[in-house]
Design a protein around this motif. Structure first.
Motif, PDB file in Angstrom:
ATOM      1  N   GLY A 368       0.814  -1.207   0.000  1.00 20.01           N
ATOM      2  CA  GLY A 368       0.000   0.000   0.000  1.00 20.01           C
ATOM      3  C   GLY A 368       0.847   1.255   0.000  1.00 20.01           C
ATOM      4  N   ARG A 369       1.932   1.252   0.772  1.00 21.32           N
ATOM      5  CA  ARG A 369       2.824   2.413   0.795  1.00 21.32           C
ATOM      6  C   ARG A 369       3.508   2.615  -0.549  1.00 21.32           C
ATOM      7  N   LEU A 370       3.950   1.517  -1.152  1.00 18.74           N
ATOM      8  CA  LEU A 370       4.593   1.625  -2.459  1.00 18.74           C
ATOM      9  C   LEU A 370       3.637   2.208  -3.496  1.00 18.74           C
ATOM     10  N   HIS A 371       2.396   1.775  -3.447  1.00 21.09           N
ATOM     11  CA  HIS A 371       1.418   2.318  -4.401  1.00 21.09           C
ATOM     12  C   HIS A 371       1.197   3.809  -4.148  1.00 21.09           C
ATOM     13  N   GLY A 372       1.150   4.199  -2.888  1.00 19.66           N
ATOM     14  CA  GLY A 372       0.952   5.605  -2.560  1.00 19.66           C
ATOM     15  C   GLY A 372       2.123   6.477  -2.964  1.00 19.66           C
ATOM     16  N   ARG A 373       3.273   5.876  -3.160  1.00 23.73           N
ATOM     17  CA  ARG A 373       4.458   6.640  -3.582  1.00 23.73           C
ATOM     18  C   ARG A 373       4.622   6.666  -5.097  1.00 23.73           C
ATOM     19  N   GLY A 374       3.555   6.300  -5.784  1.00 23.32           N
ATOM     20  CA  GLY A 374       3.582   6.416  -7.236  1.00 23.32           C
ATOM     21  C   GLY A 374       4.259   5.263  -7.949  1.00 23.32           C
ATOM     22  N   ARG A 375       4.170   4.066  -7.398  1.00 21.78           N
ATOM     23  CA  ARG A 375       4.771   2.897  -8.048  1.00 21.78           C
ATOM     24  C   ARG A 375       3.710   1.821  -8.306  1.00 21.78           C
ATOM     25  N   PRO A 376       2.636   2.180  -8.997  1.00 23.82           N
ATOM     26  CA  PRO A 376       1.547   1.204  -9.189  1.00 23.82           C
ATOM     27  C   PRO A 376       1.953  -0.008  -9.998  1.00 23.82           C
ATOM     28  N   ARG A 377       2.820   0.169 -11.011  1.00 22.86           N
ATOM     29  CA  ARG A 377       3.223  -0.979 -11.825  1.00 22.86           C
ATOM     30  C   ARG A 377       4.038  -1.967 -11.000  1.00 22.86           C
ATOM     31  N   ARG A 378       4.916  -1.436 -10.179  1.00 19.48           N
ATOM     32  CA  ARG A 378       5.732  -2.305  -9.331  1.00 19.48           C
ATOM     33  C   ARG A 378       4.843  -3.078  -8.360  1.00 19.48           C
ATOM     34  N   VAL A 379       3.869  -2.371  -7.779  1.00 19.59           N
ATOM     35  CA  VAL A 379       2.956  -3.028  -6.845  1.00 19.59           C
ATOM     36  C   VAL A 379       2.136  -4.097  -7.561  1.00 19.59           C
ATOM     37  N   GLN A 380       1.719  -3.794  -8.792  1.00 23.75           N
ATOM     38  CA  GLN A 380       0.932  -4.762  -9.546  1.00 23.75           C
ATOM     39  C   GLN A 380       1.709  -6.046  -9.777  1.00 23.75           C
ATOM     40  N   TRP A 381       2.951  -5.919 -10.206  1.00 22.46           N
ATOM     41  CA  TRP A 381       3.745  -7.113 -10.476  1.00 22.46           C
ATOM     42  C   TRP A 381       4.118  -7.850  -9.192  1.00 22.46           C
ATOM     43  N   LEU A 382       4.367  -7.090  -8.112  1.00 19.93           N
ATOM     44  CA  LEU A 382       4.641  -7.739  -6.829  1.00 19.93           C
ATOM     45  C   LEU A 382       3.413  -8.516  -6.347  1.00 19.93           C
ATOM     46  N   GLY A 383       2.228  -7.912  -6.500  1.00 22.10           N
ATOM     47  CA  GLY A 383       1.006  -8.596  -6.082  1.00 22.10           C
ATOM     48  C   GLY A 383       0.772  -9.871  -6.861  1.00 22.10           C
ATOM     49  N   ILE A 384       0.968  -9.801  -8.176  1.00 20.86           N
ATOM     50  CA  ILE A 384       0.801 -10.994  -9.008  1.00 20.86           C
ATOM     51  C   ILE A 384       1.829 -12.060  -8.622  1.00 20.86           C
ATOM     52  N   GLY A 385       3.063 -11.619  -8.392  1.00 21.25           N
ATOM     53  CA  GLY A 385       4.107 -12.561  -8.012  1.00 21.25           C
ATOM     54  C   GLY A 385       3.832 -13.213  -6.668  1.00 21.25           C
ATOM     55  N   LEU A 386       3.360 -12.417  -5.699  1.00 22.09           N
ATOM     56  CA  LEU A 386       3.038 -12.975  -4.381  1.00 22.09           C
ATOM     57  C   LEU A 386       1.915 -13.999  -4.475  1.00 22.09           C
ATOM     58  N   ALA A 387       0.891 -13.663  -5.262  1.00 23.72           N
ATOM     59  CA  ALA A 387      -0.210 -14.602  -5.423  1.00 23.72           C
ATOM     60  C   ALA A 387       0.268 -15.881  -6.081  1.00 23.72           C
ATOM     61  N   GLY A 388       1.125 -15.748  -7.088  1.00 17.76           N
ATOM     62  CA  GLY A 388       1.643 -16.930  -7.769  1.00 17.76           C
ATOM     63  C   GLY A 388       2.464 -17.806  -6.859  1.00 17.76           C
ATOM     64  N   VAL A 389       3.364 -17.186  -6.075  1.00 17.09           N
ATOM     65  CA  VAL A 389       4.203 -17.956  -5.152  1.00 17.09           C
ATOM     66  C   VAL A 389       3.342 -18.604  -4.074  1.00 17.09           C
ATOM     67  N   SER A 390       2.355 -17.847  -3.571  1.00 19.83           N
ATOM     68  CA  SER A 390       1.495 -18.383  -2.515  1.00 19.83           C
ATOM     69  C   SER A 390       0.742 -19.619  -2.990  1.00 19.83           C
ATOM     70  N   LEU A 391       0.151 -19.526  -4.161  1.00 17.69           N
ATOM     71  CA  LEU A 391      -0.598 -20.673  -4.676  1.00 17.69           C
ATOM     72  C   LEU A 391       0.330 -21.818  -5.070  1.00 17.69           C
ATOM     73  N   ALA A 392       1.510 -21.471  -5.590  1.00 16.33           N
ATOM     74  CA  ALA A 392       2.464 -22.509  -5.985  1.00 16.33           C
ATOM     75  C   ALA A 392       2.957 -23.296  -4.777  1.00 16.33           C
ATOM     76  N   THR A 393       3.104 -22.635  -3.639  1.00 17.37           N
ATOM     77  CA  THR A 393       3.527 -23.347  -2.433  1.00 17.37           C
ATOM     78  C   THR A 393       2.354 -24.065  -1.774  1.00 17.37           C
ATOM     79  N   ALA A 394       1.137 -23.514  -1.935  1.00 19.86           N
ATOM     80  CA  ALA A 394      -0.029 -24.140  -1.322  1.00 19.86           C
ATOM     81  C   ALA A 394      -0.379 -25.470  -1.975  1.00 19.86           C
ATOM     82  N   VAL A 395      -0.104 -25.597  -3.278  1.00 12.90           N
ATOM     83  CA  VAL A 395      -0.471 -26.835  -3.988  1.00 12.90           C
ATOM     84  C   VAL A 395       0.249 -28.045  -3.405  1.00 12.90           C
ATOM     85  N   PRO A 396       1.587 -28.056  -3.322  1.00 10.92           N
ATOM     86  CA  PRO A 396       2.238 -29.250  -2.768  1.00 10.92           C
ATOM     87  C   PRO A 396       2.088 -29.369  -1.252  1.00 10.92           C
ATOM     88  N   LEU A 397       1.773 -28.256  -0.571  1.00  8.02           N
ATOM     89  CA  LEU A 397       1.657 -28.298   0.881  1.00  8.02           C
ATOM     90  C   LEU A 397       0.223 -28.479   1.360  1.00  8.02           C
TER      91      LEU A 397
END
Length: 536
Positions: A368-397
């Motif tokens: 949220g802070r990163l987005h407020g500092r004018g880095r929406p693209r970075r936040v978007q890719w970080l969010g997508i990456g976090l979701a991907g890693v989270s689901l990728a680890t949840a599948v085998p676990l």
């Protein structure tokens, strides 16, 4: 002279309107309900899969079943599984093990469904209750963002939380106090972000009733509020609340460990596993003051300890480290990485679920802070990456096993254990194999079959396939031979599972039951347990 008017232009008709339908978009309430339901279904499914495959043991589902069953009958949470095995004196209740009076709130479940699975249902509901709170945390963090960004952030946060691998792993291993700790921690943090401090205090009080060490988490959050309220006259209430949480959190942990737990039959230092730092808390504090590097040595004396930290923070791209909220995780992490107990070093148990609401909240705050500092693209890719890693680890676990039919079925030896329980009458005293104990706690008096004979009417034990707390198969076979030689006879046996019945009153060598004034004993962890990050 006539006035010419332009003919009306045809209005563009959207495809949905031409088909007689209006476009529909799920409301925020509907999205919340959908994600909450998804979380509940996944976690309850994980619980029930573990149950149906006979994968949940007396330690710890059977223990909590006996304890909450005591509350349901308006008594103390007494567990014969716990106090017989660890030799606690008569009169010992689970409040003398971990101070968790909040578990009494689950007693009404037993009035509706008198079954250990009531606890699994309750835990899934409690975990799922965190989804709306996480979505509100995201709303606070992205308060200045455009509505579409806030909506996507809420949805992503709810999905990552609800299908997070720590909750799946905790569900796989049965029921624990963490069921209450997750939503209460989220409530405390969310209300703190909303600057509503009375609910913060209420959540903190309930957290202190969840487990004795949660007072340290409350105290750490007090430090966070003090830090965030510094230098601002408008943040006076935050500082006052922070100071109160800091003092009361530390005091609550000290009082419960030193007074409440011993009053219920426990010992203050029973769970002290920090020999590298000191033999007890005062000695450890003095040692740290005189040699601060002892903490570094204790935290790195096993390879798995730094790997645990790398896994926890690395799967969140190290983002929690940029938020003061992560300070709340320090007491819980210190308990594990400074410990000499290998059970604390892996991610195969429920301990990470205590950390999950803290680390995820810190991550959302940073995004949220990163987005407020004018880095929406970075936040978007970080969010997508976090979701991907989270689901990728949840599948085998955890998630993958839900889709494999064979994972829902008990193995041959588990089937044999189930058959053996049908031969044990209701109301009998039984020394039971750990893996089958929860199938008996609703109708029998159950203690854990271990290295010490207890003189029970029935003994259900394996001769093949090591079961907790035995270190080897041979120890189990020796136990069977000892009983057969002293008053027991085999009434059923198959596939390495043996059911013995006591038909003579001949004393068994080494037979012992807990007595007043007895000294509780600790389990000796086998050398091959707890030394793999992803296995128990």
């Amino acid at each position: 002279m006539s006035i010419q008017t332009a003919p009306p232009q045809p209005t563009a008709v959207r495809p949905e309107a031409r088909k007689g339908r209006s476009p529909q978009r799920l409301s925020d309430t509907q999205r919340t309900l959908l994600l909450t339901g998804l979380c509940f279904a996944a976690l309850l499914g994980t619980d029930l899969r573990a149950w149906s495959s006979v994968g949940l043991g007396g330690f710890d589902l059977g223990i909590f079943d006996q304890g909450v069953r005591g509350y349901a009958h308006f008594g103390l949470p007494v567990s014969t599984l716990k106090y017989f095995h660890h030799e606690f004196p008569p009169g010992f209740s689970l409040l003398g093990d971990h101070f968790s009076p909040i578990l009494a709130l689950l007693a009404p479940l037993y009035w509706v469904w008198d079954d250990p699975r009531s606890l699994l249902l309750g835990q899934a509901l409690l975990f799922a209750a965190g989804v709306p709170l996480v979505r509100r945390i995201s709303d606070h963090a992205f308060a200045a963002a455009e509505p579409v960004v806030r909506r996507r952030a809420r949805d992503l946060a709810g999905l990552v939380f609800g299908l997070g691998w720590p909750l799946l792993v905790a569900s796989q291993v049965g029921f624990h106090e963490v069921g209450f700790a997750v939503p209460l921690t989220l409530l405390m943090l969310e209300r703190g972000m909303a600057r509503e401090y009375r609910p913060v205090v209420l959540a903190a009080v309930l957290l202190c009733c969840t487990k004795e060490d949660m007072g340290l988490v409350v105290a750490a959050y007090g430090l966070v509020l003090l830090w965030r309220g510094r230098g601002s006259a408008a943040a006076r209430t935050a500082r006052q609340t922070g100071g109160w949480l800091l003092v009361s959190g530390l005091a609550t942990t000290a009082i419960t460990v030193q007074w409440a737990i011993p009053t219920m039959g426990g010992e203050p230092g029973y769970y002290w596993h920090y020999d590298a730092v000191g033999p007890n808390a005062p000695a450890a504090a003095l040692h740290v003051l005189t040699d601060p590097l002892v903490l570094l040595r204790a935290a790195t004396d096993q390879t798995l300890k730094p790997l645990l930290l790398l896994w926890l923070f690395g799967t969140l791209f190290l983002l929690p480290l940029r938020s003061a909220t992560a300070l709340c995780a320090v007491p819980l992490l210190a308990e594990r990485i400074l410990s000499s107990n290998p059970n604390h070093w892996s991610v195969a148990r429920h301990y990470d679920a205590f950390l999950w609401p803290i680390l995820l909240t810190a991550t959302i705050e940073v995004l949220g802070r990163l987005h407020g500092r004018g880095r929406p693209r970075r936040v978007q890719w970080l969010g997508i990456g976090l979701a991907g890693v989270s689901l990728a680890t949840a599948v085998p676990l955890g998630l993958a096993e839900l889709a494999i039919p064979s994972q829902w079925s008990p193995g041959p030896r588990q089937v044999t254990l189930l058959k053996a329980t049908a031969l044990i009458p209701d109301g009998a005293w039984v020394e039971a194999d750990n893996q089958i104990a929860p199938r008996l706690t609703a109708r029998d008096h159950v203690v854990l079959v271990d290295q010490t004979p207890r003189g029970c009417e029935y003994v259900l034990i394996r001769s093949l396939g090591r079961s907790f707390p035995f270190a080897t198969d041979q120890q189990q076979r020796d136990r069977i031979r000892l009983l057969l030689a002293h008053g027991y006879r085999q009434v059923w046996g198959s596939n390495g599972v043996v059911l013995l019945h006591r038909w003579q009153s001949e004393p068994v060598p080494g037979e012992h039951v807990p007595v007043p004034g007895g000294k509780p004993v600790q389990d000796v962890v086998p050398a091959d347990v707890g030394h793999n990050l992803f296995e128990g």
